[in-house]
Design a protein around this motif. Structure first.
Motif, PDB file in Angstrom:
ATOM      1  N   GLU A 134       0.832  -1.209   0.000  1.00 38.40           N
ATOM      2  CA  GLU A 134       0.000   0.000   0.000  1.00 38.40           C
ATOM      3  C   GLU A 134       0.868   1.261   0.000  1.00 38.40           C
ATOM      4  OE1 GLU A 134      -3.067   0.029  -0.549  1.00 38.40           O
ATOM      5  OE2 GLU A 134      -4.180  -1.539   0.495  1.00 38.40           O
ATOM      6  N   GLN A 135       1.955   1.247   0.769  1.00 39.50           N
ATOM      7  CA  GLN A 135       2.844   2.410   0.813  1.00 39.50           C
ATOM      8  C   GLN A 135       3.550   2.622  -0.525  1.00 39.50           C
ATOM      9  OE1 GLN A 135       5.486   1.819   4.143  1.00 39.50           O
ATOM     10  NE2 GLN A 135       3.868   2.063   5.675  1.00 39.50           N
ATOM     11  N   MET A 136       3.936   1.525  -1.188  1.00 43.47           N
ATOM     12  CA  MET A 136       4.662   1.637  -2.453  1.00 43.47           C
ATOM     13  C   MET A 136       3.802   2.228  -3.563  1.00 43.47           C
ATOM     14  SD  MET A 136       7.937   0.635  -2.724  1.00 43.47           S
ATOM     15  CE  MET A 136       8.160  -0.099  -4.341  1.00 43.47           C
ATOM     16  N   ILE A 137       2.494   1.975  -3.529  1.00 44.66           N
ATOM     17  CA  ILE A 137       1.627   2.445  -4.617  1.00 44.66           C
ATOM     18  C   ILE A 137       0.775   3.642  -4.212  1.00 44.66           C
ATOM     19  CG2 ILE A 137       1.559   0.130  -5.623  1.00 44.66           C
ATOM     20  CD1 ILE A 137      -1.271  -0.198  -4.531  1.00 44.66           C
ATOM     21  N   ALA A 138       1.049   4.207  -3.049  1.00 41.48           N
ATOM     22  CA  ALA A 138       0.210   5.287  -2.519  1.00 41.48           C
ATOM     23  C   ALA A 138       0.167   6.504  -3.442  1.00 41.48           C
ATOM     24  CB  ALA A 138       0.690   5.690  -1.129  1.00 41.48           C
TER      25      ALA A 138
END
Length: 547
Positions: A134-138
């Protein structure tokens, strides 16, 4: 053929057939180096399930197919030595660590690493991986382009280091550690099998990275010693670990074993993750089937948990088929310490034997139409992988990759998020995406460009709990059964104890005890779960004959 020597009967088999065309000094190295897979396929097609070739001065014997693979993986260490074959890893892991350690010490070191890959810690990793994705594609937005392989390398180093090594590596050292790890991974070069210390730039960077990582590890050990609370990661387990004689691990040993841990959790996963998306992107029918499964199980915001990741067989079969066609390792290798016998052949001590998952996975008699991407091979109706040692993407036997369960968990968790958020399209011609055989860990060739587009909102998942409960309530009377445990395959993951504590106990050393010789039929479902989820397939359930 046999002969008598001092009242002992000694097997005298034929020498394996040899490939023609060896060059002086180089042997078959030039042709092998251009494309190892193509060369080994040629050897298989020319000589059959066993055949010999030469890499410089080393005589190599390739074994392919289920029978040959089983002989390879089940051979005792005293006959086929894994440590001698993997001296390539000594500059990376360090002198006296894992493959460079004496057998009794290596066994103790591997047991020290096993707890972090056991069943109970694994149950907490799904949430960590989901958070990292989730953090990588935020900040992706509605659409864009990425180099898929580079993205997966970054993502999997974050997920693996966070789950297995601890917060310092993930949050304090993430960028430097990623650079260090890249240089270490590049050091796993085919040339290092024969000449691991040549003064080449790639080996110099490898050695510099190893030294820098030990400096960082020493600093973290000192920092943790000053803290009152203790972490529960692999790093802390190694700090607290003791050999049988009571001595602690040195910073040098801890560094090497941390590298080993992250190799188990990362070095093959990035390429597999990239290939999974590539294969789905060029085969819409399978992508639709995976999306239907994920949307039905999770909807837009369904929670991804350890248990829910077990209940997505369509995606799991896609990943297994990716691993069949694109196994990350070119070959697995052992040194023959005592003469090795297979059928009517004898491989003399001093030679090397190797197994190639990629070649064995393309035998038409085992996997029909072997070049076809067909995840349905692994359905209940077909079970093409059911024959022992036919599907060997993670190796086999007692040396099967101990991180295989973590790798599958990691891959499924990643795609449960990515595929529900975005669709992916190939930017270049679909046939231009090919494997890169220039490194020991096979991955897609770079650049590996894809376009992502945000998906439309997904309807909420229909609850499968009621259906599952209904199916359970319809269970019929079952016969008694018995448990068959293959101790040569067992690695002590303790999944069996979690699934069926009435039937299995696993001690701190990883030794498994079967608690009931003749379990009642009411425990069959739990026993089947233990059989199904054992990472090394060491458990088989046999039904008693009906009367």
């Amino acid at each position: 053929m046999t002969k008598k020597t001092h009242d002992k009967t000694v097997l005298m088999g034929k020498s394996p057939p040899k490939m023609a065309g060896a060059l002086p000094l180089l042997g078959h190295m030039l042709e092998f180096g251009k494309n190892p897979f193509a060369y080994m396929m040629k050897l298989r097609n020319t000589l059959g399930e066993i055949g010999e070739f030469r890499m410089f001065h080393q005589q190599m014997v390739l074994l392919t197919g289920p029978e040959a693979s089983e002989a390879f993986f089940r051979a005792p260490d005293a006959q086929l030595d894994q440590s001698q074959a993997y001296k390539i890893m000594t500059p990376i892991f360090g002198k006296g660590v894992v493959f460079d350690a004496p057998p009794h010490k290596k066994d103790q070191q591997l047991k020290m690493l096993m707890p972090v890959l056991r069943d109970q810690p694994m149950r907490g990793y799904a949430r960590v991986i989901v958070r990292e994705v989730e953090q990588m594609i935020a900040d992706w937005g509605d659409s864009g382009e990425i180099d898929l392989l580079e993205f997966m390398k970054e993502l999997t180093i974050y997920t693996s280091s966070h789950c297995l090594l601890g917060d310092e590596f993930r949050y304090e050292l993430n960028e430097e550690f990623a650079r260090i790890y890249h240089d270490l991974e590049q050091g796993v070069n085919p040339l290092a099998f024969v000449f691991p210390y040549l003064p080449l730039p790639v080996f110099r960077r490898r050695d510099k990275a190893r030294a820098r990582l030990q400096e960082l590890v020493t600093a973290i050990i000192d920092k943790r010693a000053r803290k009152a609370e203790k972490s529960e990661d692999a790093f802390q387990m190694l700090i607290d670990a003791r050999y049988d004689d009571g001595t602690r691990l040195s910073a040098h040993e801890i560094t090497g074993m941390l590298i080993g841990t992250i190799f188990a959790g990362h070095h093959t996963t990035a390429g597999t993750a990239a290939w999974t998306l590539l294969e789905l992107a060029r085969r819409p029918e399978y992508l639709d089937a995976v999306l239907q499964e994920l949307d039905g199980n999770f909807g837009a915001e369904g929670e991804v948990t350890f248990q829910s990741l077990r209940e997505i067989p369509v995606l799991e079969n896609v990943i297994k088929e990716v691993l069949r066609l694109h196994p990350p390792l070119i070959f697995l290798i052992r040194k023959v310490v005592q003469d090795f016998h297979f059928k009517d052949y004898t491989v003399k001590a001093g030679k090397y034997v190797c197994a190639s998952p990629r070649v064995s996975h393309r035998i038409a008699g085992v996997f029909p139409d072997p070049e076809k991407f067909d995840p349905d091979r692994y359905t209940e109706a077909r079970q093409e992988d059911a024959r022992p040692f036919s599907w060997i993407a993670f190796g086999g036997g007692k040396h099967k990759c101990s991180g295989n369960a973590f790798a599958m968990l990691q891959l499924k968790a990643i795609f449960c998020i990515l595929l529900r958020r975005y669709t992916f399209e190939l930017i270049d011609d679909k046939d231009s995406y090919q494997d890169d055989f220039t490194q020991m860990v096979v991955q897609p060739q770079s650049p590996c460009r894809v376009r992502y587009v945000k998906r439309s909102p997904i309807a909420d998942a229909q609850s499968g709990a009621a259906l599952a409960d209904n199916q359970q309530s319809q269970a019929t009377t079952t016969p008694g059964f018995r448990i068959m445990l293959d101790r040569e395959l067992c690695q002590g993951h303790a999944t069996c104890m979690t699934e069926a504590p009435e039937l299995f106990r696993v001690d701190d050393a990883g030794h498994v005890t079967v608690l009931q010789e003749n379990p009642s039929s009411e425990l069959l479902k739990k026993a089947r779960q233990a059989e199904k989820y054992c990472p090394t397939q060491a458990i088989k359930i046999e039904l008693n004959n009906r009367t």
